[in-house]
Design a protein around this motif. Structure first.
Motif, PDB file in Angstrom:
ATOM      1  N   GLY A 129       0.066   4.854  -2.391  1.00  0.00           N
ATOM      2  CA  GLY A 129       1.477   5.957  -2.190  1.00  0.00           C
ATOM      3  C   GLY A 129       0.725   7.389  -1.348  1.00  0.00           C
ATOM      4  O   GLY A 129      -0.402   7.692  -1.997  1.00  0.00           O
ATOM      5  N   ARG A 130       1.193   7.842  -0.593  1.00  0.00           N
ATOM      6  CA  ARG A 130       0.805   8.933   0.351  1.00  0.00           C
ATOM      7  C   ARG A 130       1.503  10.264  -0.061  1.00  0.00           C
ATOM      8  O   ARG A 130       2.870  10.052   0.085  1.00  0.00           O
ATOM      9  CB  ARG A 130       0.636   8.573   1.755  1.00  0.00           C
ATOM     10  N   GLY A 131       0.945  11.170  -0.208  1.00  0.00           N
ATOM     11  CA  GLY A 131       1.630  12.477  -0.567  1.00  0.00           C
ATOM     12  C   GLY A 131       1.273  13.111   0.760  1.00  0.00           C
ATOM     13  O   GLY A 131       0.880  12.598   1.733  1.00  0.00           O
ATOM     14  N   HIS A 152       5.831  -2.165  -6.504  1.00  0.00           N
ATOM     15  CA  HIS A 152       4.749  -1.442  -6.849  1.00  0.00           C
ATOM     16  C   HIS A 152       3.895  -0.838  -5.684  1.00  0.00           C
ATOM     17  O   HIS A 152       3.629  -1.677  -4.841  1.00  0.00           O
ATOM     18  CB  HIS A 152       3.726  -2.384  -7.908  1.00  0.00           C
ATOM     19  N   GLN A 153       3.841   0.271  -5.520  1.00  0.00           N
ATOM     20  CA  GLN A 153       3.254   0.868  -4.486  1.00  0.00           C
ATOM     21  C   GLN A 153       1.908   1.388  -4.891  1.00  0.00           C
ATOM     22  O   GLN A 153       1.671   2.223  -5.767  1.00  0.00           O
ATOM     23  CB  GLN A 153       3.896   1.980  -3.753  1.00  0.00           C
ATOM     24  N   GLN A 154       0.713   0.839  -4.340  1.00  0.00           N
ATOM     25  CA  GLN A 154      -0.695   0.947  -4.581  1.00  0.00           C
ATOM     26  C   GLN A 154      -1.308   2.052  -4.198  1.00  0.00           C
ATOM     27  O   GLN A 154      -2.343   2.401  -4.606  1.00  0.00           O
ATOM     28  CB  GLN A 154      -1.249  -0.251  -4.559  1.00  0.00           C
ATOM     29  N   ASP A 212      -2.600  14.228   2.670  1.00  0.00           N
ATOM     30  CA  ASP A 212      -3.867  13.376   2.220  1.00  0.00           C
ATOM     31  C   ASP A 212      -3.941  13.247   0.540  1.00  0.00           C
ATOM     32  O   ASP A 212      -4.674  12.835   0.287  1.00  0.00           O
ATOM     33  CB  ASP A 212      -5.294  13.505   2.886  1.00  0.00           C
ATOM     34  N   ARG A 213      -2.824  13.628   0.284  1.00  0.00           N
ATOM     35  CA  ARG A 213      -2.871  13.707  -1.339  1.00  0.00           C
ATOM     36  C   ARG A 213      -2.158  12.358  -1.804  1.00  0.00           C
ATOM     37  O   ARG A 213      -1.657  11.302  -0.858  1.00  0.00           O
ATOM     38  CB  ARG A 213      -1.944  14.633  -1.924  1.00  0.00           C
ATOM     39  N   ALA A 214      -2.569  11.713  -3.020  1.00  0.00           N
ATOM     40  CA  ALA A 214      -1.924  10.399  -3.485  1.00  0.00           C
ATOM     41  C   ALA A 214      -0.716  10.599  -4.299  1.00  0.00           C
ATOM     42  O   ALA A 214      -0.295  11.717  -4.900  1.00  0.00           O
ATOM     43  CB  ALA A 214      -2.914   9.793  -4.513  1.00  0.00           C
ATOM     44  N   ARG A 273      10.196  20.098 -14.062  1.00  0.00           N
ATOM     45  CA  ARG A 273       9.070  19.218 -13.444  1.00  0.00           C
ATOM     46  C   ARG A 273       9.470  18.479 -12.444  1.00  0.00           C
ATOM     47  O   ARG A 273      10.575  18.095 -12.273  1.00  0.00           O
ATOM     48  CB  ARG A 273       8.286  18.417 -14.742  1.00  0.00           C
ATOM     49  N   LYS A 274       8.381  17.987 -11.845  1.00  0.00           N
ATOM     50  CA  LYS A 274       8.835  17.075 -10.363  1.00  0.00           C
ATOM     51  C   LYS A 274       8.935  15.666 -10.802  1.00  0.00           C
ATOM     52  O   LYS A 274       8.326  15.045 -11.435  1.00  0.00           O
ATOM     53  CB  LYS A 274       7.425  17.518  -9.591  1.00  0.00           C
ATOM     54  N   VAL A 275      10.346  15.071 -10.370  1.00  0.00           N
ATOM     55  CA  VAL A 275      10.601  13.935 -10.701  1.00  0.00           C
ATOM     56  C   VAL A 275      10.541  13.086  -9.401  1.00  0.00           C
ATOM     57  O   VAL A 275      10.755  11.776  -9.454  1.00  0.00           O
ATOM     58  CB  VAL A 275      11.869  13.973 -11.155  1.00  0.00           C
ATOM     59  N   GLY A 294       0.822  -1.033  -0.085  1.00  0.00           N
ATOM     60  CA  GLY A 294       0.146   0.016  -0.032  1.00  0.00           C
ATOM     61  C   GLY A 294       0.928   1.370   0.062  1.00  0.00           C
ATOM     62  O   GLY A 294       1.242   1.967  -1.047  1.00  0.00           O
ATOM     63  N   SER A 295       1.250   1.492   1.248  1.00  0.00           N
ATOM     64  CA  SER A 295       2.346   2.794   1.221  1.00  0.00           C
ATOM     65  C   SER A 295       3.661   2.308   1.948  1.00  0.00           C
ATOM     66  O   SER A 295       3.317   1.660   3.031  1.00  0.00           O
ATOM     67  CB  SER A 295       1.791   3.734   1.994  1.00  0.00           C
ATOM     68  N   THR A 296       4.602   2.589   1.574  1.00  0.00           N
ATOM     69  CA  THR A 296       5.985   2.094   2.285  1.00  0.00           C
ATOM     70  C   THR A 296       6.072   2.820   3.553  1.00  0.00           C
ATOM     71  O   THR A 296       6.697   2.434   4.646  1.00  0.00           O
ATOM     72  CB  THR A 296       7.309   2.270   1.462  1.00  0.00           C
ATOM     73  N   ILE A 298      10.698   8.206  -6.627  1.00  0.00           N
ATOM     74  CA  ILE A 298      11.277   8.902  -7.724  1.00  0.00           C
ATOM     75  C   ILE A 298      10.636   8.170  -9.101  1.00  0.00           C
ATOM     76  O   ILE A 298      10.574   7.036  -9.267  1.00  0.00           O
ATOM     77  CB  ILE A 298      12.754   8.727  -7.493  1.00  0.00           C
ATOM     78  N   ASN A 299      10.431   9.162 -10.040  1.00  0.00           N
ATOM     79  CA  ASN A 299       9.952   8.698 -11.406  1.00  0.00           C
ATOM     80  C   ASN A 299      11.072   8.243 -12.217  1.00  0.00           C
ATOM     81  O   ASN A 299      12.043   9.251 -12.258  1.00  0.00           O
ATOM     82  CB  ASN A 299       9.013   9.683 -11.799  1.00  0.00           C
ATOM     83  N   VAL A 300      11.216   7.088 -12.458  1.00  0.00           N
ATOM     84  CA  VAL A 300      12.553   6.650 -13.218  1.00  0.00           C
ATOM     85  C   VAL A 300      12.140   6.346 -14.520  1.00  0.00           C
ATOM     86  O   VAL A 300      12.584   7.026 -15.669  1.00  0.00           O
ATOM     87  CB  VAL A 300      13.229   5.360 -12.444  1.00  0.00           C
TER      88      VAL A 300
HETATM   89  C1  BT5 Z   1       4.669  14.688  -2.140  1.00  0.00           C
HETATM   90  O1  BT5 Z   1       3.543  15.128  -1.744  1.00  0.00           O
HETATM   91  O2  BT5 Z   1       5.470  15.028  -2.941  1.00  0.00           O
HETATM   92  C2  BT5 Z   1       5.446  13.394  -1.188  1.00  0.00           C
HETATM   93  C3  BT5 Z   1       5.191  11.987  -1.992  1.00  0.00           C
HETATM   94  C4  BT5 Z   1       5.925  10.949  -1.414  1.00  0.00           C
HETATM   95  C5  BT5 Z   1       5.904   9.524  -2.166  1.00  0.00           C
HETATM   96  C6  BT5 Z   1       6.767   8.520  -1.075  1.00  0.00           C
HETATM   97  S1  BT5 Z   1       6.750   6.918  -2.266  1.00  0.00           S
HETATM   98  C7  BT5 Z   1       7.284   6.036  -0.759  1.00  0.00           C
HETATM   99  C8  BT5 Z   1       6.581   6.787   0.271  1.00  0.00           C
HETATM  100  N1  BT5 Z   1       5.604   5.938   0.659  1.00  0.00           N
HETATM  101  C9  BT5 Z   1       4.269   6.860   0.585  1.00  0.00           C
HETATM  102  O3  BT5 Z   1       3.231   6.316   0.895  1.00  0.00           O
HETATM  103  N2  BT5 Z   1       4.765   8.003   0.098  1.00  0.00           N
HETATM  104  C10 BT5 Z   1       6.209   8.245   0.006  1.00  0.00           C
HETATM  105  P1  BT5 Z   1       2.925  16.198  -2.183  1.00  0.00           P
HETATM  106  O4  BT5 Z   1       3.889  17.238  -2.282  1.00  0.00           O
HETATM  107  O5  BT5 Z   1       1.766  16.439  -1.443  1.00  0.00           O
HETATM  108  O6  BT5 Z   1       2.702  15.981  -3.629  1.00  0.00           O
HETATM  109  C11 BT5 Z   1       1.498  15.146  -4.075  1.00  0.00           C
HETATM  110  C12 BT5 Z   1       0.851  15.772  -5.469  1.00  0.00           C
HETATM  111  O7  BT5 Z   1       2.172  15.280  -6.642  1.00  0.00           O
HETATM  112  C13 BT5 Z   1      -0.278  14.907  -5.802  1.00  0.00           C
HETATM  113  O8  BT5 Z   1      -1.180  15.493  -5.417  1.00  0.00           O
HETATM  114  C14 BT5 Z   1      -0.149  15.231  -7.385  1.00  0.00           C
HETATM  115  O9  BT5 Z   1      -0.560  16.341  -7.914  1.00  0.00           O
HETATM  116  C15 BT5 Z   1       1.354  14.883  -7.481  1.00  0.00           C
HETATM  117  N3  BT5 Z   1       1.993  13.568  -7.994  1.00  0.00           N
HETATM  118  C16 BT5 Z   1       1.379  12.432  -7.555  1.00  0.00           C
HETATM  119  N4  BT5 Z   1       1.791  11.463  -8.057  1.00  0.00           N
HETATM  120  C17 BT5 Z   1       3.010  11.956  -8.819  1.00  0.00           C
HETATM  121  C18 BT5 Z   1       4.126  11.281  -9.370  1.00  0.00           C
HETATM  122  N5  BT5 Z   1       4.488   9.972  -9.403  1.00  0.00           N
HETATM  123  N6  BT5 Z   1       5.185  12.382  -9.813  1.00  0.00           N
HETATM  124  C19 BT5 Z   1       4.855  13.530  -9.827  1.00  0.00           C
HETATM  125  N7  BT5 Z   1       3.836  14.056  -9.315  1.00  0.00           N
HETATM  126  C20 BT5 Z   1       2.920  13.498  -8.758  1.00  0.00           C
END
Ligand code: BT5
Length: 251
Positions: A45-47, A41-43, A50-52, A116-118, A21-23, A139-141
């Motif tokens: 992932g949390r930002g 494969h993270q299914q 509460d963003r994804a 752009r965000k990588v 789910g989320s690491t 990281i988007n690879v």
């Molecule tokens: C982040 O949040 O940028 C933090 C992301 C952290 C992800 C890692 S993966 C391993 C670990 N386990 C987790 O569950 N999380 C961490 P934020 O600044 O809130 O940005 C989220 C926003 O970025 C989303 O609302 C989208 O707009 C955008 N986004 C989502 N997936 C993306 C991606 N793969 N590449 C670039 N932008 C993305």
């Protein structure tokens, strides 16, 4: 799995999940310093807020490293900046940082310099004794354009920087350990390293603040505690949280 542990080196203990789910959530269950949880494969992932964080199987690096930053509570807000700095170093000169810790590279069709965000980073603090930081890094690879969830995203492959995921994993962990050590040795001095990588310093920005407010102004500093210092029409503000949008001329 053996390759991942070898890449990480003896300083880290690695656990690999083919799917998770989320690491960050997994790493928080029985937290141990220097443990790294990786998902192929993270299914879910949390930002932040509460963003994804959305990535397809096999194309991204998603992991969480647990560590003891070894600094006083007052310096914890700098930990996310340390993590962003470490990832930018691992990627190389092309990578810069949008405050606080988004790692940017030039997009696929961006001769104009539009970045752009990588990589996104989510740091969570656990109330263990001592408190531990769960540093989640995505990281988007290898993603193609069609595999990216938002237009502001890119991948290293699209930016013309193809890299082996396992090698990158090892490089990030090495830089993370090194940067955390530099930080712990002199917390107040760390921001000097960070500033040199900042894409936000000197920019005109809009910052969307928690609670539906936003401010516009020019960024004049990142202070020693990681705060963003912005000159606005209403005076100088120091922000500890928010989403930064770099404004283009005329915006
Ligand atoms: C982040 O949040 O940028 C933090 C992301 C952290 C992800 C890692 S993966 C391993 C670990 N386990 C987790 O569950 N999380 C961490 P934020 O600044 O809130 O940005 C989220 C926003 O970025 C989303 O609302 C989208 O707009 C955008 N986004 C989502 N997936 C993306 C991606 N793969 N590449 C670039 N932008 C993305």
């Amino acid at each position: 799995m053996a390759r991942l542990q070898e890449a990480a080196g003896p300083a880290w203990r690695v656990t690999l999940h083919v799917e998770a789910g989320s690491t960050n959530a997994l790493a928080s269950v029985e937290p141990a310093a220097q443990h790294v949880v990786v998902a192929d494969h993270q299914q879910a992932g949390r930002g932040r807020l509460d963003r994804a964080w959305v990535t397809p199987p096999g194309a991204a690096l998603t992991f969480s490293a647990v560590c003891d930053p070894g600094v006083d509570t007052a310096w914890w807000p700098v930990v996310p900046l340390v993590a962003g700095y470490a990832v930018a170093r691992a990627i190389g000169e092309v990578a810069t940082l949008k405050w606080p810790n988004d790692v940017l590279v030039a997009g696929p069709s961006s001769g104009s310099g539009h970045r752009r965000k990588v990589c996104g980073i989510l740091v969570e603090r656990l109330n263990t004794q001592p408190p531990l930081a769960v540093i989640g890094i995505g990281i988007n690879v290898d993603q193609t354009d069609a595999e990216l969830p938002v237009p502001t995203a890119t991948s290293l492959a699209l930016a013309g920087r193809p890299v082996d995921r396992t090698e990158l994993f090892g490089d990030v962990l090495r830089h993370l350990r090194e940067s955390l050590d530099t930080f712990a040795a002199s917390p107040a001095g760390f921001v000097d390293h960070y500033r040199a990588r900042s894409a936000t310093l000197g920019e005109r920005v809009r910052v969307d603040l928690p609670g539906d407010r936003s401010i516009t102004g020019r960024v004049v500093d990142v202070d020693a505690h990681g705060g963003l210092v912005v000159d606005t029409d209403d005076g100088t503000l120091t922000l500890s949280a928010g989403d930064v949008v770099h404004l283009r001329p005329g915006e």
